[in-house]
Design an enzyme around this catalytic site. Structure first.
Site, PDB file in Angstrom:
ATOM      1  N   SER A  62       0.796  -1.230   0.000  1.00 54.51           N
ATOM      2  CA  SER A  62       0.000   0.000   0.000  1.00 54.51           C
ATOM      3  C   SER A  62       0.827   1.278   0.000  1.00 54.51           C
ATOM      4  O   SER A  62       0.384   2.285  -0.548  1.00 54.51           O
ATOM      5  CB  SER A  62      -0.915   0.016   1.222  1.00 54.51           C
ATOM      6  OG  SER A  62      -0.163  -0.136   2.405  1.00 54.51           O
ATOM      7  N   ASP A 352      -3.504   8.322   7.434  1.00 43.39           N
ATOM      8  CA  ASP A 352      -4.517   7.462   8.044  1.00 43.39           C
ATOM      9  C   ASP A 352      -3.789   6.665   9.123  1.00 43.39           C
ATOM     10  O   ASP A 352      -2.603   6.904   9.355  1.00 43.39           O
ATOM     11  CB  ASP A 352      -5.259   6.646   6.970  1.00 43.39           C
ATOM     12  CG  ASP A 352      -4.442   5.511   6.365  1.00 43.39           C
ATOM     13  OD1 ASP A 352      -3.301   5.261   6.815  1.00 43.39           O
ATOM     14  OD2 ASP A 352      -4.940   4.865   5.419  1.00 43.39           O
ATOM     15  N   HIS A 355      -0.654   4.822   7.132  1.00 45.50           N
ATOM     16  CA  HIS A 355       0.181   5.312   6.025  1.00 45.50           C
ATOM     17  C   HIS A 355       0.666   6.740   6.210  1.00 45.50           C
ATOM     18  O   HIS A 355      -0.053   7.584   6.735  1.00 45.50           O
ATOM     19  CB  HIS A 355      -0.615   5.233   4.715  1.00 45.50           C
ATOM     20  CG  HIS A 355      -1.091   3.850   4.415  1.00 45.50           C
ATOM     21  ND1 HIS A 355      -2.404   3.470   4.540  1.00 45.50           N
ATOM     22  CD2 HIS A 355      -0.411   2.751   4.028  1.00 45.50           C
ATOM     23  CE1 HIS A 355      -2.517   2.192   4.226  1.00 45.50           C
ATOM     24  NE2 HIS A 355      -1.317   1.724   3.916  1.00 45.50           N
TER      25      HIS A 355
END
Ligand SMILES: *[C@@H]1O[C@H](CO)[C@@H](O)[C@H](O)[C@H]1NC(C)=O
Ligand SMILES: *[C@@H]1O[C@H](CO)[C@@H](O)[C@H](O)[C@H]1NC(C)=O
Ligand SMILES: *[C@@H]1O[C@H](CO)[C@@H](O)[C@H](O)[C@H]1NC(C)=O
Length: 386
Positions: A62, A352, A355
């Protein structure tokens, strides 16, 4: 009287950022979204160096996924606001507010952002030699545990990403006049990896801990990664930049769930450090045994650690909270759709609960490029120029 001239404001803020950055290496203020390569190099005080990098290929999870998961049957997607609020205002799948670390690296190399492999059309597959991104949110060195697949849907593991790269290479090869010019192109291209976080985080927690000690698990991961990197070498790749794993125990989500007495979850960080140690040995070993190869380690762990030790000197004021409001409002889930994120996004390390913000991504890219204390045996810029 009202002063209304939005363009003036943005020109002003650009000029202001540009000149307030001269000594350069302290604050993590990302340059404007559509900055040219020349202006970016000046922004980094890199004068008029030349970078002759034909392509950037990206693998991992991610941290660098630009939207591959949008094309997969998985719930693990970041294709809604407030993600992308600083990426020209559009969510793309990147789980951050703006650019990722590899987007900055592409801009510095004067290349387009490497597109998600699953978005590249059949026609442009044969016609896009500047690089592709295979990264997949929640992907690992190992395939996901069955339980994770069942709960979240299937994402691309490293083996699957490498199989897609093999297809890319086949598609491109036919466009080169001869095998030699293709080999030259492959050997000049940069392969960038951010992988291992999910193996050491969720995969371990779901299933793997029942079968391994931390040490044995690191060895197992490193063995698999070694085979994967060698496979890419056999396909012609020569320039590898591999980040280690960041301090997962300091993510807002780890702190929310584990409520450690120390600032971070030390158990999780120890697991990461054990793997990172093995990774460093693997990369030197590969470089010394695979002729013509360059394997460079990006010490992502240290970049985070330095920020945690001295946030203000990098321009951060919040190192432990998520900038966006997450789905459960307790820092254990991705951003809540359409929620309003924090205003001062440049001052947060985490966008978030998992991340980094764009400003943290920029700091990471900038330090990898120029700073040999976090990029060894050479810095990323030297690798790009090699
Ligand atoms: C720019 O490049 C030229 C020639 O390559 C060199 O002579 C000059 O010193 C460089 N200027 C800067 C600011 O690096
Ligand atoms: C882990 O070990 C258990 C038995 O303790 C076994 O049933 C399971 O298949 C193993 N899982 C993996 C992923 O090796
Ligand atoms: C976070 O909130 C969810 C939903 O309210 C709850 O189920 C979960 O236990 C909470 N987790 C923590 C660590 O507070």
């Amino acid at each position: 009287m009202e002063f209304s001239c939005p363009i003036c404001v943005s020109i002003f803020s650009f000029v202001f950022q540009f000149f307030s950055f001269d000594s350069g290496d302290v604050f993590a203020i990302p340059p404007p979204f559509s900055i040219s390569q020349d202006a970016f190099l000046q922004y980094l005080s890199l004068g008029n160096i030349t970078i002759d990098l034909p392509a950037l290929y990206v693998f991992g999870d991610s941290f660098i996924d630009p939207g591959n998961n949008n094309y997969l049957k998985t719930v693990l997607k970041s294709n809604y606001t407030p993600y992308g609020i600083d990426f020209d205002g559009k969510p793309t799948g990147r789980p951050t507010n703006g650019r990722t670390m590899v987007d900055f690296i592409a801009q510095i190399a004067g290349l387009p952002f490497p597109p998600p492999v699953l978005e590249v059309s059949e026609a442009s597959k044969k016609n896009s030699p500047t690089g592709v991104n295979y990264g997949s949110n929640s992907g690992g060195i190992l395939p996901s545990p069955r339980l994770a697949d069942q709960l979240f849907g299937h994402v691309l593991s490293m083996d699957e990403q490498i199989a897609l790269f093999e297809n890319t290479a086949k598609d491109l090869k036919v466009q080169f006049d001869n095998a030699e010019s293709f080999a030259q192109y492959m050997s000049k291209s940069l392969l960038f990896f951010h992988i291992g976080s999910n193996d050491l985080g969720i995969f371990w927690e779901f299933e793997r801990h029942s079968n391994y000690t931390v040490e044995k698990y690191s060895q197992f991961l490193i063995n698999e990664l070694s085979k994967q990197l060698q496979k890419l070498y056999e396909l012609g790749a020569r320039k590898f930049f591999v980040t280690n794993v960041s301090p997962l125990g300091c993510q807002p989500t780890s702190i929310a769930i584990e409520k450690p007495k120390t600032p971070c979850s030390e158990e999780k960080n120890m697991r990461v450090l054990n793997y990172n140690e093995h990774l460093s040995h693997l990369l030197s070993h590969l470089q010394s045994t695979l002729p013509g190869s360059k394997f460079v380690l990006g010490d992502l762990y240290k970049v985070f650690e330095d920020v945690f030790a001295s946030p203000a000197s990098y321009g951060f004021t919040d190192i432990k909270n998520s900038c966006c409001i997450d789905l459960f409002r307790n820092q254990t889930r991705p951003c809540a759709p359409n929620s309003e994120p924090c205003k001062e996004r440049n001052k947060y390390v985490y966008y978030d609960p998992f991340h980094p913000t764009e400003s943290m991504n920029f700091l990471i890219a900038r330090r990898f490029l120029k700073d040999s204390s976090v990029s060894s045996p050479i810095n990323l810029l030297q690798l790009m120029q090699a």
